[in-house]
Design a protein around this motif. Sequence first.
Motif, PDB file in Angstrom:
ATOM      1  N   ARG A  75      -2.454  -6.315   3.263  1.00 52.36           N
ATOM      2  CA  ARG A  75      -2.256  -4.979   2.694  1.00 52.36           C
ATOM      3  C   ARG A  75      -1.293  -4.195   3.595  1.00 52.36           C
ATOM      4  O   ARG A  75      -1.662  -3.794   4.698  1.00 52.36           O
ATOM      5  CB  ARG A  75      -3.597  -4.242   2.594  1.00 52.36           C
ATOM      6  CG  ARG A  75      -4.698  -5.034   1.880  1.00 52.36           C
ATOM      7  CD  ARG A  75      -5.997  -4.219   1.852  1.00 52.36           C
ATOM      8  NE  ARG A  75      -6.325  -3.674   3.158  1.00 52.36           N
ATOM      9  CZ  ARG A  75      -7.104  -4.267   4.051  1.00 52.36           C
ATOM     10  NH1 ARG A  75      -7.673  -5.424   3.785  1.00 52.36           N
ATOM     11  NH2 ARG A  75      -7.333  -3.704   5.225  1.00 52.36           N
ATOM     12  N   MET A 120     -13.104  -7.995   2.154  1.00 45.68           N
ATOM     13  CA  MET A 120     -12.025  -7.189   2.733  1.00 45.68           C
ATOM     14  C   MET A 120     -12.528  -6.570   4.022  1.00 45.68           C
ATOM     15  O   MET A 120     -13.728  -6.279   4.147  1.00 45.68           O
ATOM     16  CB  MET A 120     -11.653  -6.096   1.729  1.00 45.68           C
ATOM     17  CG  MET A 120     -10.594  -5.119   2.188  1.00 45.68           C
ATOM     18  SD  MET A 120     -11.167  -3.717   3.172  1.00 45.68           S
ATOM     19  CE  MET A 120     -10.378  -2.373   2.314  1.00 45.68           C
ATOM     20  N   VAL A 180      -7.972   0.608  -2.784  1.00 47.85           N
ATOM     21  CA  VAL A 180      -8.415   0.158  -1.453  1.00 47.85           C
ATOM     22  C   VAL A 180      -9.120   1.269  -0.666  1.00 47.85           C
ATOM     23  O   VAL A 180      -9.467   1.066   0.495  1.00 47.85           O
ATOM     24  CB  VAL A 180      -7.232  -0.424  -0.626  1.00 47.85           C
ATOM     25  CG1 VAL A 180      -6.576  -1.596  -1.358  1.00 47.85           C
ATOM     26  CG2 VAL A 180      -6.184   0.626  -0.274  1.00 47.85           C
ATOM     27  N   LEU A 186     -11.230  -3.778   7.425  1.00 47.85           N
ATOM     28  CA  LEU A 186     -10.278  -2.825   8.012  1.00 47.85           C
ATOM     29  C   LEU A 186     -10.745  -2.616   9.454  1.00 47.85           C
ATOM     30  O   LEU A 186     -11.437  -1.659   9.745  1.00 47.85           O
ATOM     31  CB  LEU A 186     -10.384  -1.528   7.210  1.00 47.85           C
ATOM     32  CG  LEU A 186      -9.443  -0.368   7.395  1.00 47.85           C
ATOM     33  CD1 LEU A 186      -8.041  -0.749   6.989  1.00 47.85           C
ATOM     34  CD2 LEU A 186      -9.911   0.803   6.538  1.00 47.85           C
ATOM     35  N   LYS A 217       0.187   4.482  -0.702  1.00 48.64           N
ATOM     36  CA  LYS A 217      -0.418   5.824  -0.565  1.00 48.64           C
ATOM     37  C   LYS A 217       0.540   6.775   0.149  1.00 48.64           C
ATOM     38  O   LYS A 217       1.219   6.359   1.108  1.00 48.64           O
ATOM     39  CB  LYS A 217      -1.744   5.738   0.192  1.00 48.64           C
ATOM     40  CG  LYS A 217      -1.595   5.277   1.616  1.00 48.64           C
ATOM     41  CD  LYS A 217      -2.956   5.091   2.287  1.00 48.64           C
ATOM     42  CE  LYS A 217      -2.758   4.640   3.714  1.00 48.64           C
ATOM     43  NZ  LYS A 217      -3.834   3.809   4.212  1.00 48.64           N
ATOM     44  N   ARG A 248      -8.293  -0.762  15.318  1.00 51.12           N
ATOM     45  CA  ARG A 248      -6.950  -1.169  15.721  1.00 51.12           C
ATOM     46  C   ARG A 248      -6.931  -1.777  17.116  1.00 51.12           C
ATOM     47  O   ARG A 248      -7.615  -1.299  18.006  1.00 51.12           O
ATOM     48  CB  ARG A 248      -6.020   0.056  15.739  1.00 51.12           C
ATOM     49  CG  ARG A 248      -5.298   0.226  14.443  1.00 51.12           C
ATOM     50  CD  ARG A 248      -4.340   1.399  14.468  1.00 51.12           C
ATOM     51  NE  ARG A 248      -3.933   1.671  13.099  1.00 51.12           N
ATOM     52  CZ  ARG A 248      -2.904   1.055  12.499  1.00 51.12           C
ATOM     53  NH1 ARG A 248      -2.162   0.185  13.167  1.00 51.12           N
ATOM     54  NH2 ARG A 248      -2.606   1.318  11.252  1.00 51.12           N
ATOM     55  N   GLY A 260       1.438  -1.117   4.341  1.00 52.76           N
ATOM     56  CA  GLY A 260       2.030   0.179   4.030  1.00 52.76           C
ATOM     57  C   GLY A 260       3.258   0.439   4.876  1.00 52.76           C
ATOM     58  O   GLY A 260       4.403   0.315   4.431  1.00 52.76           O
ATOM     59  N   THR A 261       3.023   0.803   6.139  1.00 51.24           N
ATOM     60  CA  THR A 261       4.088   1.260   7.038  1.00 51.24           C
ATOM     61  C   THR A 261       5.268   0.289   7.143  1.00 51.24           C
ATOM     62  O   THR A 261       6.425   0.733   7.111  1.00 51.24           O
ATOM     63  CB  THR A 261       3.488   1.482   8.443  1.00 51.24           C
ATOM     64  OG1 THR A 261       2.305   2.267   8.288  1.00 51.24           O
ATOM     65  CG2 THR A 261       4.464   2.197   9.339  1.00 51.24           C
ATOM     66  N   VAL A 265       0.862  -1.186   0.000  1.00 52.13           N
ATOM     67  CA  VAL A 265       0.000   0.000   0.000  1.00 52.13           C
ATOM     68  C   VAL A 265       0.902   1.241   0.000  1.00 52.13           C
ATOM     69  O   VAL A 265       1.524   1.583   1.000  1.00 52.13           O
ATOM     70  CB  VAL A 265      -0.969  -0.007   1.195  1.00 52.13           C
ATOM     71  CG1 VAL A 265      -1.842   1.242   1.175  1.00 52.13           C
ATOM     72  CG2 VAL A 265      -1.856  -1.259   1.147  1.00 52.13           C
ATOM     73  N   ARG A 281       3.927   7.157   7.425  1.00 50.89           N
ATOM     74  CA  ARG A 281       3.407   8.176   6.508  1.00 50.89           C
ATOM     75  C   ARG A 281       3.373   9.532   7.198  1.00 50.89           C
ATOM     76  O   ARG A 281       3.139   9.612   8.389  1.00 50.89           O
ATOM     77  CB  ARG A 281       1.984   7.811   6.060  1.00 50.89           C
ATOM     78  CG  ARG A 281       1.939   6.622   5.119  1.00 50.89           C
ATOM     79  CD  ARG A 281       0.529   6.276   4.730  1.00 50.89           C
ATOM     80  NE  ARG A 281      -0.256   5.728   5.816  1.00 50.89           N
ATOM     81  CZ  ARG A 281      -0.313   4.435   6.144  1.00 50.89           C
ATOM     82  NH1 ARG A 281       0.402   3.553   5.474  1.00 50.89           N
ATOM     83  NH2 ARG A 281      -1.038   4.022   7.143  1.00 50.89           N
ATOM     84  N   MET A 302      -2.839  -5.886   8.155  1.00 54.19           N
ATOM     85  CA  MET A 302      -2.000  -4.750   7.786  1.00 54.19           C
ATOM     86  C   MET A 302      -0.686  -4.873   8.577  1.00 54.19           C
ATOM     87  O   MET A 302      -0.382  -5.939   9.118  1.00 54.19           O
ATOM     88  CB  MET A 302      -2.727  -3.444   8.079  1.00 54.19           C
ATOM     89  CG  MET A 302      -4.157  -3.463   7.526  1.00 54.19           C
ATOM     90  SD  MET A 302      -4.907  -1.835   7.352  1.00 54.19           S
ATOM     91  CE  MET A 302      -4.971  -1.292   9.020  1.00 54.19           C
ATOM     92  N   SER A 303       0.077  -3.781   8.629  1.00 51.34           N
ATOM     93  CA  SER A 303       1.422  -3.874   9.223  1.00 51.34           C
ATOM     94  C   SER A 303       1.403  -4.447  10.638  1.00 51.34           C
ATOM     95  O   SER A 303       2.286  -5.209  11.011  1.00 51.34           O
ATOM     96  CB  SER A 303       2.072  -2.489   9.241  1.00 51.34           C
ATOM     97  OG  SER A 303       2.308  -2.056   7.922  1.00 51.34           O
ATOM     98  N   SER A 321      -5.183   4.531  -2.008  1.00 54.34           N
ATOM     99  CA  SER A 321      -6.451   4.925  -1.371  1.00 54.34           C
ATOM    100  C   SER A 321      -7.004   6.255  -1.843  1.00 54.34           C
ATOM    101  O   SER A 321      -8.149   6.558  -1.544  1.00 54.34           O
ATOM    102  CB  SER A 321      -6.258   5.096   0.135  1.00 54.34           C
ATOM    103  OG  SER A 321      -5.842   3.915   0.712  1.00 54.34           O
TER     104      SER A 321
END
Length: 228
Positions: free
Chosen positions: A217, A161, A79, A163, A35, A166, A219-220, A33, A226, A201-202, A56
Amino acid sequence: MTITTQLHQLQQRIDTAARHYHRDPTTIRLLAVSKTKPPSAIETAYQAGQRHFGESYLQEALEKISATQALPEICWHYVGPIQSNKSRAIATHFSWVHSVDRLKIAQRLSDQRPQHLPPLNICLQVNSSGEESKAGVDFSQLPQLAATISTLPRLRLRGLMTLPARSSEFNRQRYPFQRLREALEALNREGLQLDTLSMGMSNDLEAAIAEGATVVRIGTALFGPRQR
Ligand SMILES: *Cc1c(COP(=O)(O)O)cnc(C)c1O
């Protein structure tokens, strides 16, 4: 650490989790990811073997898709949230969309998918934490929506999918992923042929792999934190 090093570490993290949960690591795809990250970061990851990238924010994504079009095997996944007036660009420039949560958007994506391209791969985003504010279809509405969307001619419904909210606690991370897996199994018992669980995710990829994720997925953990 460099993107190349992070990519190798991430692949090891996926392999370790897969082995621990008796899964074949080749059935788990890493979606990078990207973004907020520049085209140079995407190129670096591509040179290190990464092929699937997720974005995204549409405007930013279109710029990067254009900047990296010389990379022959790159595959783009959308996404992020989808507004109606963005559906045509999404249908034109991506191979996958993970964030479909209503019929109207699915209908538009099917109508707008260019004829020279294969059907658009779709995952339905599910609101697995039950929070009103969260995007995604509720579990209770999912069977009806999935059945209808699976008949749209220019889409290929691939899976689900989520999300989730957390959490740093493994069993709490795992619970929404378990529910998503069970929902996918129920849809397949009703006759759909879904092969994709886009979850993890991460910070929770191990919990997702424990519950059968086929796409994580990230990213970090690949590109670093980010700025926004
Ligand atoms: C940003 C984003 C990710 C990646 O999150 P990380 O915690 O940075 O790995 C995954 N999925 C979606 C839908 C995202 O928007």
